[in-house]
Design a protein around this motif. Structure first.
Motif, PDB file in Angstrom:
ATOM      1  N   MET A 173       0.821  -1.205   0.000  1.00  9.28           N
ATOM      2  CA  MET A 173       0.000   0.000   0.000  1.00  9.28           C
ATOM      3  C   MET A 173       0.859   1.261   0.000  1.00  9.28           C
ATOM      4  N   LEU A 174       1.963   1.227   0.751  1.00 10.97           N
ATOM      5  CA  LEU A 174       2.839   2.392   0.802  1.00 10.97           C
ATOM      6  C   LEU A 174       3.609   2.556  -0.499  1.00 10.97           C
TER       7      LEU A 174
ATOM      8  N   GLU B 125      -2.914   6.857   6.115  1.00  9.68           N
ATOM      9  CA  GLU B 125      -3.950   6.350   5.229  1.00  9.68           C
ATOM     10  C   GLU B 125      -3.913   4.824   5.175  1.00  9.68           C
ATOM     11  N   ALA B 126      -2.688   4.270   5.102  1.00  8.80           N
ATOM     12  CA  ALA B 126      -2.554   2.807   5.028  1.00  8.80           C
ATOM     13  C   ALA B 126      -3.021   2.152   6.323  1.00  8.80           C
ATOM     14  N   SER B 127      -2.609   2.715   7.459  1.00 12.51           N
ATOM     15  CA  SER B 127      -2.974   2.105   8.745  1.00 12.51           C
ATOM     16  C   SER B 127      -4.449   2.319   9.076  1.00 12.51           C
TER      17      SER B 127
ATOM     18  N   LEU C 197      -9.700   0.296  -3.483  1.00 13.27           N
ATOM     19  CA  LEU C 197      -9.585   0.486  -2.040  1.00 13.27           C
ATOM     20  C   LEU C 197     -10.089   1.878  -1.705  1.00 13.27           C
ATOM     21  N   LEU C 198     -10.996   1.968  -0.743  1.00  8.43           N
ATOM     22  CA  LEU C 198     -11.484   3.263  -0.271  1.00  8.43           C
ATOM     23  C   LEU C 198     -10.479   3.805   0.739  1.00  8.43           C
ATOM     24  N   VAL C 199      -9.813   4.892   0.374  1.00  7.53           N
ATOM     25  CA  VAL C 199      -8.774   5.486   1.220  1.00  7.53           C
ATOM     26  C   VAL C 199      -9.350   6.675   1.964  1.00  7.53           C
ATOM     27  N   HIS C 200      -9.156   6.688   3.275  1.00  6.43           N
ATOM     28  CA  HIS C 200      -9.614   7.788   4.125  1.00  6.43           C
ATOM     29  C   HIS C 200      -8.444   8.739   4.341  1.00  6.43           C
ATOM     30  N   GLY C 201      -8.489   9.891   3.661  1.00  6.46           N
ATOM     31  CA  GLY C 201      -7.388  10.839   3.714  1.00  6.46           C
ATOM     32  C   GLY C 201      -7.556  11.890   4.792  1.00  6.46           C
TER      33      GLY C 201
END
Length: 199
Positions: free
Chosen positions: A142-143, A152-154, A170-174
């Motif tokens: 992911m990184l 974001e990854a964690s 993948l839904l990323v929460h920024g």
């Protein structure tokens, strides 16, 4: 209450007022940087609300020459100190900021760090794939392959995996609650699928 006790209360209120401007990881990082400065003052018996510009300059020299921090780190930590004193001036705790004219190191506009080379990243990816911890490969992928920040990854979960127009995403929460759908390359999507079918 003693004068020192009054000063401590005023300092606590001032730091709370400054940190109150931030939330989430920004607040955590600002609080950490501020704690380092206040500890530095305490070790030298300096009252943070009574220091002068020359003493703040010494703090910068200490970060550069004793702690050997990079210019970007020194500049970031001084931004926190400057922000604290600016808040104190706004709230009429101080008449002027002792950090106002303190010189900061010059930070280049572009980072000199280019990241891992192709071969270095391949080695990290291979080591993660062979790790006994099944999450190591997912994190490195992911990184390195998606370019996510560590926060974001964690912050991702298996429920954030999905499919859009036939592609695994993948839904990323920024930062700031912003959400983005990121397409998964095969190297990332395959391990996710394999684990979801075996769990």
């Amino acid at each position: 209450m003693t004068t020192t006790g009054v000063d401590d209360v005023v300092l606590r209120l001032a730091t709370s007022a400054y940190l109150g401007r931030y939330t989430g990881t920004s607040r955590v990082h600002s609080e950490s940087d501020l704690r380092i400065y206040l500890s530095w003052c305490g070790e030298r018996n300096l009252a943070p609300l009574a220091v002068e510009r020359a003493q703040v300059e010494l703090y910068v020299r200490w970060m550069q020459e004793v702690r050997r921090f990079k210019p970007s780190t020194v500049s970031r930590r001084m931004a926190v100190v400057t922000g604290l004193y600016r808040t104190c001036v706004i709230d009429a705790v101080l008449e002027h900021s002792p950090a106002e004219y303190v010189r900061r190191p010059r930070v280049p506009n572009e980072s000199p760090v280019l990241g891992l080379s192709h071969l270095q990243f391949e080695a990290v990816l291979a080591a993660a794939r062979e790790s006994a911890n099944q999450f190591d490969f997912a994190l490195v992928a992911m990184l390195g392959l998606l370019g996510l920040r560590i926060s974001e990854a964690s912050g991702t979960d298996v429920e954030d995996l999905g499919e859009e127009h036939g592609h695994r995403v993948l839904l990323v929460h920024g930062k700031g609650g912003k959400e983005t759908l990121v397409p998964l390359p095969p190297a990332v999507g395959r391990p996710s699928t394999r684990r979801s079918t075996t769990d």
